[in-house]
Design an enzyme around this catalytic site. Structure first.
Site, short mmCIF file in Angstrom:
data_model
loop_
_atom_site.label_atom_id
_atom_site.label_comp_id
_atom_site.label_asym_id
_atom_site.label_seq_id
_atom_site.Cartn_x
_atom_site.Cartn_y
_atom_site.Cartn_z
N ASP A 70 -16.40 -24.76 31.87
CA ASP A 70 -15.70 -23.35 31.56
C ASP A 70 -14.39 -24.86 31.41
O ASP A 70 -14.21 -25.79 30.99
CB ASP A 70 -14.84 -22.96 32.97
CG ASP A 70 -13.88 -22.38 32.43
OD1 ASP A 70 -13.35 -21.08 31.53
OD2 ASP A 70 -13.08 -21.37 33.87
N ASP A 118 -17.77 -16.83 40.54
CA ASP A 118 -16.94 -17.58 40.51
C ASP A 118 -16.34 -17.73 41.16
O ASP A 118 -14.85 -16.94 41.00
CB ASP A 118 -16.79 -18.75 39.26
CG ASP A 118 -15.53 -18.69 38.81
OD1 ASP A 118 -14.39 -19.20 38.60
OD2 ASP A 118 -15.61 -18.28 37.65
#
Length: 465
Positions: A100, A264
């Site tokens: 990310d 997440d």
């Protein structure tokens, strides 16, 4: 598709495996990372399906990351994510790696501080299975038309600017990712249902089949589920959603229903570290039970010393009152004892009794009395000149929850890999004990998640028979 993967974001949340909660001793000449262990290294079962690592947290060779030192950054790029995160053992072969950009860490910047090329290099050299495109986070969200009308025009314009940056980057990122081994994920941001729908449709048009839903970490659960339901009705059948930075585990059935296949979150860990929460998994009820762990503040810690300095008179008065009410079993009647010495003796008393109670299960009343005596002299609310009824009610609730936790001793039956070392390793006390409790929570939410998914799969099988 009845599947749901939980990714744990890496923020260097590890612990010293040699830490002793009773003596408070750590590895001699302890070195961060080298002498530490990740959650998956100390737990008996995998506490997550994958790990998420952000470029903003690690950095590049030229740009310092938020969490990593330059030495650790260089090691990460040299060894790759799997080896750096110590996931090379055969038992970790199915652990997924998601990359990310870490937009949350640069939310206040006018533009993302990284380039598409830097992000692709990060994913490529890291050996990630999935890579999320370069986005710019949007936090403003109007749940309905009324809320949208009340949103300042400047906020809408800024949100639209960030959405355009995110979608433009997504198109370029997909092009640059064509010959790479990782699965590219686009990011959908929005400030309303309509703008989110537009982002999802644009990403599908570009060519994405995996889309992350960003910026909803501050949203209320009903608003989040309402948005997901709306998006599920407007997406292509093959499109899979990932929730960025948010996973409320009680909502997994709804997530799956609306096309969310992964999420997440550090919430279970942080609730253990900062809020003193201890999670239990109730197999029969298929739910997570949150208890309030026992707290014994470190007497020598700056926060406690500042409290003592500020409330010396109040502490001495409270100690005298508790002695008169038989709330303290040790003798503190000697006026020659300093306030610090009184507090230190109360700390020692409750630790000794708790260790003994942990080992034998005996003398509950004396142990609870000692814990509450120390809790009172180290808690500002108990030292206030006047405790309001509302505050007293909250203190009473905490007292009952601590009593319940101590009486039921849930850590004695837990086999996570952390709790077996005893209560002193998971009490609300130090960075090491607090992180262990948070790591225990990771094991519990994953056990809960796996059970829910298995039950959902069994229902599908029965229906199809």
């Amino acid at each position: 598709m009845t599947t749901f993967n939980y990714y744990f974001p890496d923020n260097l949340d590890f612990v010293d495996p040699n830490f002793n909660g009773i003596t408070n001793e750590k590895t001699k000449n302890h070195r961060k990372y080298d002498d530490d262990a990740y959650p998956h290294e100390i737990l008996n079962e995998l506490p997550y399906n994958g790990m998420l690592v952000s470029l903003a947290g690690i950095g590049t060779m030229q740009k310092k990351g938020k969490y990593y030192t330059q030495e650790l950054t260089e090691d990460f790029y040299y060894y790759g994510a799997k080896k750096f995160l110590r996931l090379t053992q055969d038992k970790f072969k199915n652990v997924l790696l998601m990359g990310d950009c870490g937009a949350f860490d640069y939310v206040n910047e006018p533009e993302p501080p990284f380039t598409i090329d830097e992000l692709v290099e990060f994913y490529d050299r890291g050996g990630f299975h999935c890579g999320i495109s370069l986005d710019h986070i949007v936090f403003q969200y109007a749940k309905d038309d009324e809320a949208l009308k009340a949103m300042p025009y400047a906020d809408i314009r800024e949100a639209e600017r960030r959405i355009k940056i995110t979608l433009d980057n997504a198109e370029l990122f997909l092009e640059r990712s064509k010959d790479k081994s990782f699965i590219p994920y686009g990011v959908a941001h929005g400030f309303s249902k309509e703008s989110f729908i537009s982002s999802v449709k644009k990403l599908e048009e570009i060519g994405y089949t995996h889309i992350t839903i960003g910026g909803m970490i501050k949203s209320k659960t009903p608003d989040l589920l309402d948005l997901l339901e709306t998006l599920s009705l407007n997406k292509k059948k093959e499109t899979q959603f990932h929730l960025l930075g948010i996973c409320r585990f009680e909502n997994i059935p709804a997530y799956v229903k609306y096309g969310v296949t992964s999420a997440d979150s550090t919430s279970p860990l942080m609730q253990g570290i900062k809020a003193g929460k201890y999670f239990e998994f109730n197999d029969d009820a298929h739910e997570i039970i949150q208890s309030l762990s026992i707290r014994i503040r470190q007497c020598d810690h700056d926060n406690v010393q500042k409290l003592i300095d500020k409330h010396r008179h109040e502490i001495r008065s409270l100690v005298a009152k508790m002695l008169n009410n038989n709330e303290i079993d040790i003798d503190l009647s000697n006026n020659a004892l300093s306030t610090n010495e009184c507090v230190k003796r109360l700390e020692t008393d409750c630790i000794e009794k708790l260790i003994q109670y942990d080992a034998t299960g005996e003398h509950f009343d004396a142990t609870f009395k000692a814990l509450m005596a120390y809790e009172k002299v180290t808690t500002a609310d108990y030292l206030a000149k006047e405790i309001t009824p509302v505050k007293q009610s909250l203190l009473n609730k905490d007292k009952l929850r601590i009593k319940k936790f101590l009486l039921e001793r849930p850590w004695k039956t837990c086999t996570c890999g952390v709790c077996e070392n005893g209560i002193m390793n998971i009490i609300f006390r130090s960075n090491q004990t607090n992180r262990r409790r948070g790591i225990h929570n990771l094991a519990m939410v994953t056990k809960h998640k796996d059970k829910v998914i298995d039950d959902m799969k069994n229902i599908v099988i029965k229906v199809n028979k």
